[in-house]
Design a protein around this motif. Structure first.
Motif, PDB file in Angstrom:
ATOM      1  N   TYR A  65       0.802  -1.228   0.000  1.00 38.00           N
ATOM      2  CA  TYR A  65       0.000   0.000   0.000  1.00 38.00           C
ATOM      3  C   TYR A  65       0.838   1.283   0.000  1.00 38.00           C
ATOM      4  CZ  TYR A  65      -3.398  -3.541   1.263  1.00 38.00           C
ATOM      5  OH  TYR A  65      -4.170  -4.672   1.280  1.00 38.00           O
ATOM      6  N   LEU A  66       2.145   1.146  -0.160  1.00 38.62           N
ATOM      7  CA  LEU A  66       3.002   2.332  -0.167  1.00 38.62           C
ATOM      8  C   LEU A  66       2.844   3.116  -1.461  1.00 38.62           C
ATOM      9  CD1 LEU A  66       6.365   1.075   1.397  1.00 38.62           C
ATOM     10  CD2 LEU A  66       4.471   2.256   2.522  1.00 38.62           C
ATOM     11  N   LYS A  67       2.892   4.429  -1.339  1.00 37.35           N
ATOM     12  CA  LYS A  67       2.837   5.331  -2.485  1.00 37.35           C
ATOM     13  C   LYS A  67       4.184   6.058  -2.581  1.00 37.35           C
ATOM     14  CE  LYS A  67      -1.650   4.939  -3.491  1.00 37.35           C
ATOM     15  NZ  LYS A  67      -1.913   3.589  -3.058  1.00 37.35           N
ATOM     16  N   PRO A  68       4.483   6.690  -3.729  1.00 37.13           N
ATOM     17  CA  PRO A  68       5.725   7.458  -3.826  1.00 37.13           C
ATOM     18  C   PRO A  68       5.820   8.498  -2.709  1.00 37.13           C
ATOM     19  CG  PRO A  68       4.738   7.216  -5.993  1.00 37.13           C
ATOM     20  CD  PRO A  68       3.729   6.680  -5.009  1.00 37.13           C
ATOM     21  N   GLY A  69       6.959   8.519  -2.049  1.00 41.83           N
ATOM     22  CA  GLY A  69       7.169   9.432  -0.931  1.00 41.83           C
ATOM     23  C   GLY A  69       6.921   8.796   0.423  1.00 41.83           C
ATOM     24  N   ASP A  70       6.276   7.616   0.436  1.00 38.67           N
ATOM     25  CA  ASP A  70       6.057   6.907   1.700  1.00 38.67           C
ATOM     26  C   ASP A  70       7.352   6.230   2.148  1.00 38.67           C
ATOM     27  OD1 ASP A  70       3.421   7.639   1.743  1.00 38.67           O
ATOM     28  OD2 ASP A  70       2.646   5.703   1.049  1.00 38.67           O
ATOM     29  N   CYS A  71       7.382   5.879   3.424  1.00 36.06           N
ATOM     30  CA  CYS A  71       8.574   5.254   4.002  1.00 36.06           C
ATOM     31  C   CYS A  71       8.367   3.755   4.202  1.00 36.06           C
ATOM     32  CB  CYS A  71       8.898   5.869   5.357  1.00 36.06           C
ATOM     33  SG  CYS A  71       9.339   7.602   5.276  1.00 36.06           S
ATOM     34  N   LEU A  72       9.422   3.020   3.907  1.00 34.46           N
ATOM     35  CA  LEU A  72       9.484   1.602   4.216  1.00 34.46           C
ATOM     36  C   LEU A  72      10.375   1.456   5.442  1.00 34.46           C
ATOM     37  CD1 LEU A  72       9.307  -1.483   3.711  1.00 34.46           C
ATOM     38  CD2 LEU A  72      11.191  -1.211   2.076  1.00 34.46           C
ATOM     39  N   GLU A  73       9.837   0.887   6.507  1.00 40.21           N
ATOM     40  CA  GLU A  73      10.603   0.705   7.737  1.00 40.21           C
ATOM     41  C   GLU A  73      11.002  -0.758   7.884  1.00 40.21           C
ATOM     42  OE1 GLU A  73       8.716   2.248  11.207  1.00 40.21           O
ATOM     43  OE2 GLU A  73       8.278   4.193  10.290  1.00 40.21           O
ATOM     44  N   LEU A  74      12.237  -0.970   8.254  1.00 40.99           N
ATOM     45  CA  LEU A  74      12.721  -2.332   8.504  1.00 40.99           C
ATOM     46  C   LEU A  74      13.874  -2.282   9.478  1.00 40.99           C
ATOM     47  CD1 LEU A  74      15.464  -2.256   6.618  1.00 40.99           C
ATOM     48  CD2 LEU A  74      13.872  -2.830   4.807  1.00 40.99           C
ATOM     49  N   ARG A  75      14.303  -3.464   9.909  1.00 41.52           N
ATOM     50  CA  ARG A  75      15.466  -3.552  10.798  1.00 41.52           C
ATOM     51  C   ARG A  75      16.601  -4.222  10.051  1.00 41.52           C
ATOM     52  NH1 ARG A  75      16.064  -2.296  15.817  1.00 41.52           N
ATOM     53  NH2 ARG A  75      13.809  -2.088  16.126  1.00 41.52           N
ATOM     54  N   GLU A  76      17.740  -3.548   9.987  1.00 44.93           N
ATOM     55  CA  GLU A  76      18.865  -4.081   9.237  1.00 44.93           C
ATOM     56  C   GLU A  76      19.364  -5.379   9.855  1.00 44.93           C
ATOM     57  OE1 GLU A  76      21.031  -0.174   7.324  1.00 44.93           O
ATOM     58  OE2 GLU A  76      21.700  -0.868   9.281  1.00 44.93           O
ATOM     59  N   GLN A  77      19.607  -6.358   8.998  1.00 44.39           N
ATOM     60  CA  GLN A  77      20.109  -7.642   9.492  1.00 44.39           C
ATOM     61  C   GLN A  77      21.529  -7.513  10.031  1.00 44.39           C
ATOM     62  OE1 GLN A  77      19.701 -10.522   6.331  1.00 44.39           O
ATOM     63  NE2 GLN A  77      17.471 -10.423   6.354  1.00 44.39           N
ATOM     64  N   LYS A  78      22.330  -6.681   9.387  1.00 39.30           N
ATOM     65  CA  LYS A  78      23.747  -6.571   9.761  1.00 39.30           C
ATOM     66  C   LYS A  78      23.928  -5.817  11.075  1.00 39.30           C
ATOM     67  CE  LYS A  78      28.244  -5.040   8.029  1.00 39.30           C
ATOM     68  NZ  LYS A  78      28.976  -4.446   6.881  1.00 39.30           N
TER      69      LYS A  78
END
Length: 200
Positions: A65-78
Motif C-alpha cells: 500500500y506504499l505510495k511514492p514518498g512513503d517510508c518503508l521501515e525495517l530492521r537491518e540484518q547486519k
C-alpha cells in the motif's frame, strides 16, 4: 566437508563494482522488462541503497500500500538498527507491476515479495549474486558485478551524476568516515589526478 574452489580465501577482500554508465542501467532494464521480479529487485536495489539481505527480506505487506514518498521501515540484518527508506516513483511502479502480475496477484501480506523460483521462499543472496553476474555477462559489461553492485550503484549515481555531496553519501550509507565513502565510490589517488587533469 568439500571446499568450494570458487569461494574466496579467508580474510580476503573481493570488491564488486557499481554500474557507472547510466546507459548500462537502461540496458539492464530493457533486458529485464519481461522478468518482473528481477526488474523490481534491480529498481528497488539501486533506488534505496539497501543491503542485499535486507532487500530480499521485504514482505508483501510492507510495500503493498506504499505510495511514492512513503517510508518503508525495517530492521537491518547486519546492524540490527531500525532503517527507514523512501519509496520513489521508479520503485513504486516496479513494485506495483510485480504485485499486480499473474504470479503475485493473490500473494498474502506475510509472503516475501522476491520469491525463489524453487520452493516459494525468499530469494537467497547467493542466488541474487548469480543473477546480477549473469546480467553483466549477457550485456558484456566489463565490471565485476555482484549483489552489492546495486547498493554501490545508488551511491555512485547520486554522487557523480546528480551532484549529491560526499557528506550526504556518507550519512546515507552510514559510513564512519569520508575515507570509507571515497573508497566506496572508487575515488583513488589516481582517479583524483584524472579528474584534475580534465580540460574545461
Amino acid at each position: 566437508m568439500i571446499k568450494n574452489p570458487n569461494h574466496p580465501k579467508r580474510n580476503s577482500v573481493i570488491r564488486v563494482d557499481p554500474i557507472r554508465n547510466p546507459e548500462d542501467i537502461e540496458r539492464i532494464r530493457n533486458l529485464l522488462k519481461d522478468r518482473l521480479r528481477d526488474l523490481c529487485i534491480f529498481d528497488v536495489g539501486i533506488n534505496t541503497n539497501l543491503r542485499a539481505g535486507d532487500l530480499l527480506s521485504i514482505k508483501v505487506g510492507q510495500v503493498r500500500y506504499l505510495k511514492p514518498g512513503d517510508c518503508l521501515e525495517l530492521r537491518e540484518q547486519k546492524t540490527r538498527k531500525k532503517r527507514v527508506v523512501f519509496i520513489n516513483v521508479r520503485s513504486y511502479h516496479s513494485i506495483q507491476a510485480l504485485l499486480n502480475s499473474k504470479k503475485m496477484k493473490h500473494s498474502k501480506n506475510d509472503e516475501y515479495i522476491f520469491k525463489s523460483r524453487t520452493g516459494g521462499g525468499k530469494l537467497r543472496v547467493n542466488s541474487l549474486n548469480s543473477i546480477i553476474k549473469k546480467i553483466g555477462k549477457d550485456l558484456n559489461i566489463k565490471s565485476n558485478l555482484g549483489c552489492h553492485t546495486l547498493r554501490k550503484t545508488w551511491a555512485v549515481q547520486l554522487y557523480f551524476n546528480q551532484g549529491v555531496s560526499l557528506a550526504h553519501i556518507m550519512k546515507f550509507m552510514n559510513h564512519s568516515s569520508e575515507r570509507i565513502s571515497l573508497q566506496y565510490l572508487g575515488i583513488t589517488p589516481q582517479s583524483e589526478i584524472d579528474i584534475l587533469m580534465k580540460e574545461i
